[in-house]
Scaffold this active site. Sequence first.
Site, PDB file in Angstrom:
ATOM      1  N   THR A 201      -5.399  -2.248  -5.486  1.00 49.01           N
ATOM      2  CA  THR A 201      -5.378  -2.326  -4.021  1.00 49.01           C
ATOM      3  C   THR A 201      -5.651  -0.954  -3.412  1.00 49.01           C
ATOM      4  O   THR A 201      -6.294  -0.828  -2.380  1.00 49.01           O
ATOM      5  CB  THR A 201      -4.008  -2.845  -3.530  1.00 49.01           C
ATOM      6  OG1 THR A 201      -3.677  -4.030  -4.236  1.00 49.01           O
ATOM      7  CG2 THR A 201      -4.024  -3.147  -2.049  1.00 49.01           C
TER       8      THR A 201
ATOM      9  N   ASP B 251       7.007   6.971   2.986  1.00 52.83           N
ATOM     10  CA  ASP B 251       6.963   6.765   1.539  1.00 52.83           C
ATOM     11  C   ASP B 251       6.438   7.982   0.795  1.00 52.83           C
ATOM     12  O   ASP B 251       6.283   9.060   1.372  1.00 52.83           O
ATOM     13  CB  ASP B 251       6.105   5.535   1.212  1.00 52.83           C
ATOM     14  CG  ASP B 251       4.633   5.778   1.500  1.00 52.83           C
ATOM     15  OD1 ASP B 251       4.345   6.570   2.408  1.00 52.83           O
ATOM     16  OD2 ASP B 251       3.771   5.192   0.810  1.00 52.83           O
TER      17      ASP B 251
ATOM     18  N   ASP C  57       3.534   9.103  -0.278  1.00 52.10           N
ATOM     19  CA  ASP C  57       2.379   9.862   0.213  1.00 52.10           C
ATOM     20  C   ASP C  57       2.264   9.860   1.735  1.00 52.10           C
ATOM     21  O   ASP C  57       1.247  10.295   2.285  1.00 52.10           O
ATOM     22  CB  ASP C  57       1.084   9.347  -0.425  1.00 52.10           C
ATOM     23  CG  ASP C  57       0.802   7.892  -0.106  1.00 52.10           C
ATOM     24  OD1 ASP C  57       1.748   7.138   0.145  1.00 52.10           O
ATOM     25  OD2 ASP C  57      -0.376   7.502  -0.108  1.00 52.10           O
TER      26      ASP C  57
ATOM     27  N   GLU D 262      -0.106  -3.745   8.516  1.00 55.34           N
ATOM     28  CA  GLU D 262       0.178  -4.664   7.420  1.00 55.34           C
ATOM     29  C   GLU D 262       1.687  -4.862   7.304  1.00 55.34           C
ATOM     30  O   GLU D 262       2.462  -3.975   7.654  1.00 55.34           O
ATOM     31  CB  GLU D 262      -0.325  -4.076   6.104  1.00 55.34           C
ATOM     32  CG  GLU D 262      -1.811  -3.853   6.062  1.00 55.34           C
ATOM     33  CD  GLU D 262      -2.226  -3.368   4.685  1.00 55.34           C
ATOM     34  OE1 GLU D 262      -2.658  -4.206   3.903  1.00 55.34           O
ATOM     35  OE2 GLU D 262      -2.071  -2.170   4.407  1.00 55.34           O
ATOM     36  N   GLU D 263       2.030  -6.014   6.725  1.00 50.42           N
ATOM     37  CA  GLU D 263       3.449  -6.297   6.507  1.00 50.42           C
ATOM     38  C   GLU D 263       4.084  -5.306   5.540  1.00 50.42           C
ATOM     39  O   GLU D 263       5.289  -5.148   5.521  1.00 50.42           O
ATOM     40  CB  GLU D 263       3.631  -7.735   6.002  1.00 50.42           C
ATOM     41  CG  GLU D 263       2.743  -8.162   4.829  1.00 50.42           C
ATOM     42  CD  GLU D 263       2.992  -7.422   3.540  1.00 50.42           C
ATOM     43  OE1 GLU D 263       4.165  -7.189   3.229  1.00 50.42           O
ATOM     44  OE2 GLU D 263       2.014  -7.086   2.840  1.00 50.42           O
ATOM     45  N   SER D 264       3.265  -4.646   4.734  1.00 47.41           N
ATOM     46  CA  SER D 264       3.779  -3.758   3.686  1.00 47.41           C
ATOM     47  C   SER D 264       4.090  -2.370   4.253  1.00 47.41           C
ATOM     48  O   SER D 264       3.820  -1.366   3.612  1.00 47.41           O
ATOM     49  CB  SER D 264       2.771  -3.664   2.546  1.00 47.41           C
ATOM     50  OG  SER D 264       1.497  -3.268   3.045  1.00 47.41           O
TER      51      SER D 264
ATOM     52  N   LYS E 234      -3.477   4.336   6.856  1.00 45.31           N
ATOM     53  CA  LYS E 234      -2.266   4.064   7.616  1.00 45.31           C
ATOM     54  C   LYS E 234      -1.457   5.347   7.692  1.00 45.31           C
ATOM     55  O   LYS E 234      -1.677   6.265   6.897  1.00 45.31           O
ATOM     56  CB  LYS E 234      -1.482   2.917   6.997  1.00 45.31           C
ATOM     57  CG  LYS E 234      -1.094   3.092   5.550  1.00 45.31           C
ATOM     58  CD  LYS E 234      -0.479   1.781   5.068  1.00 45.31           C
ATOM     59  CE  LYS E 234      -0.002   1.867   3.641  1.00 45.31           C
ATOM     60  NZ  LYS E 234      -1.073   1.602   2.678  1.00 45.31           N
TER      61      LYS E 234
HETATM   62  C1  G16 Z   1      -1.390  -0.159  -0.650  1.00 45.47           C
HETATM   63  C2  G16 Z   1      -2.520  -0.567   0.240  1.00 45.47           C
HETATM   64  C3  G16 Z   1      -2.018  -1.486   1.320  1.00 45.47           C
HETATM   65  C4  G16 Z   1      -1.299  -2.667   0.701  1.00 45.47           C
HETATM   66  C5  G16 Z   1      -0.193  -2.170  -0.200  1.00 45.47           C
HETATM   67  C6  G16 Z   1       0.488  -3.289  -0.963  1.00 45.47           C
HETATM   68  O1  G16 Z   1      -0.495   0.617   0.072  1.00 45.47           O
HETATM   69  O2  G16 Z   1      -3.139   0.554   0.826  1.00 45.47           O
HETATM   70  O3  G16 Z   1      -3.107  -1.896   2.075  1.00 45.47           O
HETATM   71  O4  G16 Z   1      -0.779  -3.493   1.691  1.00 45.47           O
HETATM   72  O5  G16 Z   1      -0.730  -1.293  -1.156  1.00 45.47           O
HETATM   73  O6  G16 Z   1      -0.448  -3.899  -1.777  1.00 45.47           O
HETATM   74  P1  G16 Z   1      -0.032  -4.971  -2.858  1.00 45.47           P
HETATM   75  O7  G16 Z   1       0.621  -6.084  -2.084  1.00 45.47           O
HETATM   76  O8  G16 Z   1      -1.311  -5.359  -3.513  1.00 45.47           O
HETATM   77  O9  G16 Z   1       0.963  -4.323  -3.791  1.00 45.47           O
HETATM   78  P2  G16 Z   1       0.083   1.960  -0.533  1.00 45.47           P
HETATM   79  O10 G16 Z   1       1.015   2.481   0.522  1.00 45.47           O
HETATM   80  O11 G16 Z   1       0.778   1.551  -1.792  1.00 45.47           O
HETATM   81  O12 G16 Z   1      -1.113   2.819  -0.784  1.00 45.47           O
END
Ligand code: G16
Length: 543
Positions: free
Chosen positions: A18, A277, A279, A363-365, A376
């Site tokens: 991702t 978080d 980063d 995003e929800e995350s 983001k």
């Molecule tokens: C990354 C991506 C996000 C995504 C998240 C969770 O975030 O940049 O767009 O929503 O992972 O992804 P998954 O549901 O596939 O684990 P980050 O903050 O981990 O770079």
Amino acid sequence: MTIQQIATQPFSDQRPGTSGLRKKVTRFQQPHYLENFVQSIFDSAGDIQGKTVVLGGDGRYYNQQAIQTIIRMAAANDIGKIMVGRAGLLSTPAASTVIRKYHTHGGIILSASHNAGGPDGDFGIKYNTANGGPAPEKITEAIYQRSKEIDRYLILDSTDVPLEQCGTHRVGGMEVEVIDPVADYAELMEQLFDFPAIRNLLAEGFTLRFDAMHAITGPYAHEILENRLGAATGTVINGTPLPDFGGHHPDPNLAHARELVEQLFSDEGPDFGAASDGDGDRNMILGKNFYVTPSDSLAVLTANAGRVPGYRNGLTGVARSMPTSLAVDRVAEKLGIDCYETPTGWKFFGNLMDAGKVTLCGEESFGTGSNHIREKDGLWAVLFWLNILAARKQPVAGIMQQHWKEYGRNFYTRHDYEELILEEAQGIMEHLEQQFATLEGRRLGSYRVEQCDNFSYTDPVDGSTSSGQGIRILFEDGSRIVYRLSGTGTVGATLRVYIESYEPDPGKHQQDPQHALAPLIDIAVELGQIDSRTGRTAPSVIT
Ligand code: G16
């Protein structure tokens, strides 16, 4: 100093997920593993000879060694200049800021985001392009293809570059500029937000706590919140970046930012709390005795953008990832702007922002951001909220309740089942797909299934299609259950189940989401046969 050509053999597991390549530190430490991937980036990133590339990471274990290796490889690959954050540090949003401000060819960011760090933790590497955003799929796929056939990499036989102070150095024919990791980013934030209004709010006694989780945002938050905005010393907690994040998970959610949550849910707690978080691109927003879901946060930022200087001229549109709740859709409708639904992954927002189609996305995350950069941005979201609070002079809970009253409430929760056996998790997804034909029109409890599919997205800008992006069970009353396998884990598989319903009646808005969604949660477990297929009786994390 000589350029060495090292013979190597491909590794089969270097397909970016991702958000870049994430693996155990021990995997990255295997001879040639990091080098193979970096060379694959250089071989796939277009014409990089003589160009400038940004480099930095979240300070996690192995960051320092990897930075020095990448500098030596960049010099051997004829890159013109590397701009590297002091001590090898750059948050993901700051890296995006620097790439855009100095019009560089791209950047390499070392991070495994919210995943745990340390010798037994995770490491990661991602490539961002000239727009400052994560490389789109056609480039990550090219990197992966290259990694499967690579037979040599180039590296300069040179000593480590001192990174502890700003300044310039030469490595072979390449310039290395060590930059202040905070300055450009802090300057951009001052341009977007009403700093005098936030300063006044704080001077009037409004209190806040920011949990940097011993990750990258500590230095940024000290400078912006305490030095520039005048928040009291001690506002930033866990503010020193540590290679193992103090042994914790640098993941800003209710489960991992427990110290902060306890403070905000105590009587003497501050008025506002936030965490970021590993980063620095994620955020969690808390009010006094109040948790704001990331989906609701996006909706509130969108509804209140007119109060913030950087967005006062209006939003062109908004975007959210598919599993993110539909709360922002209602605001967009009222504002008369477009709302795009993309697959999970920040990279999907890049084209929409470059084409001027969206201003805010989320995003929800725990990710929210805007077109000020192409990542983001955790602290940006915190400042956006502070700007709104300064303008509205209401508590977080009051703002949220008024929002629900106006738009209705999208009850929302995500249940994660972590470290599942891959085949079992895939089995659940296959089992769900097999039911599609018989599910539509079927009644499940008090819900009737309207549609089910595996989400597919066609980018409206470049026409590229991404399929298999998550199973959606959509109900007639607007409720949804979504199932996805995470693309960021490093052990086994993580099944994410996203559950949502819509409640227009303000009399019912005070319910606990787990309670409001209980019937749908039961349906989700049953439809996926989650317990019988995994042996799990409860999710590992609920957000
Ligand atoms: C990354 C991506 C996000 C995504 C998240 C969770 O975030 O940049 O767009 O929503 O992972 O992804 P998954 O549901 O596939 O684990 P980050 O903050 O981990 O770079």
